[in-house]
Design an enzyme around this catalytic site. Structure first.
Site, PDB file in Angstrom:
ATOM      1  N   LYS A  28       0.904  -1.173   0.062  1.00 29.64           N
ATOM      2  CA  LYS A  28      -0.096  -0.020   0.241  1.00 29.64           C
ATOM      3  C   LYS A  28       1.082   1.315  -0.004  1.00 29.64           C
ATOM      4  O   LYS A  28       1.837   1.451   0.897  1.00 29.64           O
ATOM      5  CB  LYS A  28      -0.964   0.013   1.241  1.00 29.64           C
ATOM      6  CG  LYS A  28      -1.898   1.178   1.135  1.00 29.64           C
ATOM      7  CD  LYS A  28      -2.838   1.008   2.522  1.00 29.64           C
ATOM      8  CE  LYS A  28      -3.782  -0.070   2.443  1.00 29.64           C
ATOM      9  NZ  LYS A  28      -4.853   0.112   3.499  1.00 29.64           N
ATOM     10  N   GLY A 230      18.937  20.358 -26.189  1.00 30.85           N
ATOM     11  CA  GLY A 230      18.385  21.786 -26.981  1.00 30.85           C
ATOM     12  C   GLY A 230      17.888  21.544 -28.000  1.00 30.85           C
ATOM     13  O   GLY A 230      16.858  20.637 -28.170  1.00 30.85           O
ATOM     14  N   ASP A 257       5.765  21.429 -24.631  1.00 32.95           N
ATOM     15  CA  ASP A 257       4.634  22.513 -24.891  1.00 32.95           C
ATOM     16  C   ASP A 257       4.948  24.001 -24.269  1.00 32.95           C
ATOM     17  O   ASP A 257       4.655  24.726 -25.033  1.00 32.95           O
ATOM     18  CB  ASP A 257       3.317  22.067 -23.974  1.00 32.95           C
ATOM     19  CG  ASP A 257       2.915  20.766 -24.462  1.00 32.95           C
ATOM     20  OD1 ASP A 257       2.917  20.448 -25.880  1.00 32.95           O
ATOM     21  OD2 ASP A 257       2.545  19.764 -23.549  1.00 32.95           O
TER      22      ASP A 257
END
Length: 311
Positions: A28, A230, A257
């Site tokens: 968990k 880049g 984006d």
């Protein structure tokens, strides 16, 4: 609606992100409180433009309760929107950062299917004379139901409006738009290789392939993403390489984006292509400094832009 920049996202995503100390199977996992954000290619471009003190109109389909929550989040950010109601629910994505390693696990769900009458409605709205724009950004994946014909017709509409189409997608959508001619396209090296049909290993091969596309007249500006190294911009004005400044990276979500947002905003301000690519790389790099889908921060962008020699 009138704005210099419109963005289109065919497959928006309701993003939920969290962090956990370590990811272990059959355990968990105690996660931190989740962060809810609107995501998807063009959506992130519009959000980043807003963070850069610019403005745009975001067009996207919306469906179900997730879609309503999505729209509310985008409204809170002050983004102008044109939405298209669809039958299927807006998809969800789940992002987990493992704090012990800083590894990021990104679970992307399939895009909601869009039916013929729905995508035809989108084209009709884009074609409407009341929607006036100079730059039209299409970014993100193509969901099931949207045919190649959509991109062909979209390209024709943009040309008829004497606007400039900026494309950040891949596969068939990219190839079909290239047939019609676009203003700016942002492939990565692998996508560039697919377009020209050959492997591109050296810098010289990559530049030659980019100029081959430019000289064909199909694209005015080709920006080739080199990942952490880049990018370079190719046009009939020449080739400009920009190396990404070194920063501590926390997330790559939305970096591409943010780069597109910086470039289109710089173009809309009439800047030289060399400054356009520098500002774009500064925005993309700045986005990697933040967790989740926080995108770029203006103060980081301005500092990095100066490091790159931006004016």
């Amino acid at each position: 609606m009138k704005s210099s920049i419109f963005t289109l996202t065919l497959s928006p995503a309701f993003d939920k992100s969290t962090s956990v100390e370590s990811v272990q199977p059959e355990h968990k996992l105690r996660c931190d409180s989740p962060i809810y954000q609107p995501g998807g290619g063009g959506i992130n471009v519009s959000r980043a433009i807003k963070k850069l003190n610019g403005s745009s109109v975001a067009l996207y389909p919306i469906g179900g309760d997730t879609g309503n929550h999505f729209k509310a989040l985008l409204t809170e950010e002050g983004i102008e929107q044109i939405t298209f109601q669809i039958k299927n629910w807006t998809r969800e994505n789940f992002i987990v950062v493992e704090r012990s390693t800083n590894n990021q696990f990104r679970f992307g769900m399939p895009g909601s299917e869009i039916y013929k009458e729905e995508w035809e409605q989108m084209l009709a709205v884009i074609q409407d004379p009341s929607n006036d724009f100079e730059y039209f950004v299409v970014s993100g994946s193509t969901p099931k139901g949207v045919p190649d014909e959509f991109y062909t017709r979209l390209s024709q509409i943009i040309l008829q409006k004497n606007a400039r189409l900026i494309l950040d997608t891949s596969g068939a959508a990219l190839k079909h738009c290239l047939k019609e001619g676009i203003f700016l396209c942002k492939p990565n090296i692998n996508e560039l290789s697919e377009i020209v049909g050959k492997e591109l290993i050296t810098k010289e091969q990559q530049e030659a392939a980019a100029m081959e596309i430019i000289n064909s007249g199909k694209v005015e500006i080709l920006v080739v993403s080199l990942g952490g190294a880049g990018a370079f911009l190719a046009s009939k004005q020449g080739i400009y390489h920009v190396t990404a400044p070194p920063v501590e990276k926390r997330s790559t979500v939305g970096a591409g984006d943010s780069m597109v947002a910086g470039m289109v905003l710089s173009l809309s301000r009439g800047n030289h292509y060399e400054d356009v690519i520098k500002f774009g790389v500064a925005c993309g790099t700045a986005a990697t400094m933040n967790f989740g889908t926080e995108l770029c921060k203006l103060e980081d962008v301005e500092r990095l832009y100066k490091q790159l020699g931006g004016k």
